[in-house]
Design a protein around this motif. Sequence first.
Motif, mmCIF file in Angstrom:
data_model
loop_
_atom_site.group_PDB
_atom_site.id
_atom_site.type_symbol
_atom_site.label_atom_id
_atom_site.label_comp_id
_atom_site.label_asym_id
_atom_site.label_seq_id
_atom_site.Cartn_x
_atom_site.Cartn_y
_atom_site.Cartn_z
ATOM 1 N N LEU A 110 34.892 17.418 -34.545
ATOM 2 C CA LEU A 110 34.097 17.426 -35.097
ATOM 3 C C LEU A 110 34.611 17.954 -36.467
ATOM 4 O O LEU A 110 35.352 19.126 -36.316
ATOM 5 N N PHE A 144 24.947 19.777 -36.823
ATOM 6 C CA PHE A 144 25.584 20.571 -38.053
ATOM 7 C C PHE A 144 25.140 20.206 -39.252
ATOM 8 O O PHE A 144 25.205 20.912 -40.165
ATOM 9 N N CYS A 186 31.685 13.161 -36.232
ATOM 10 C CA CYS A 186 31.887 13.558 -34.834
ATOM 11 C C CYS A 186 32.438 12.487 -33.925
ATOM 12 O O CYS A 186 31.819 11.325 -34.262
ATOM 13 N N LEU A 206 25.723 16.205 -32.117
ATOM 14 C CA LEU A 206 26.694 17.241 -32.494
ATOM 15 C C LEU A 206 26.466 16.911 -34.060
ATOM 16 O O LEU A 206 26.396 17.998 -35.017
ATOM 17 N N ALA A 226 29.121 24.609 -31.754
ATOM 18 C CA ALA A 226 29.860 23.501 -31.235
ATOM 19 C C ALA A 226 30.046 23.477 -29.966
ATOM 20 O O ALA A 226 29.658 22.312 -29.058
#
Length: 91
Positions: A87, A46, A58, A42, A16
Amino acid sequence: PSTNYISMDKKQVERAFQVAREAYMKRTRGEIAHWRDIAKLLKEEFDTSFKGSKAWNCIVGKSFGSFVSFNTKDMAYFHIAEMGVMLWKHG
């Protein structure tokens, strides 16, 4: 990064921070125009890298409030310069 709240394994936190740092630098160079584009990067990272579900969410920006539910060990809230990043995974 300065951390506000971390409940995530070390590998996820490091990823992250790395993705957020790289995206922040792209924004400062004008390669990324909006905070939402960093949030999308992001989330997609993920969803792809930490399988199990595509339930990653996010928020990125200078100022925001939130009230969210998240899975245990699946939440990070931190800042890189003025950019706040939250997140989390739910579901």
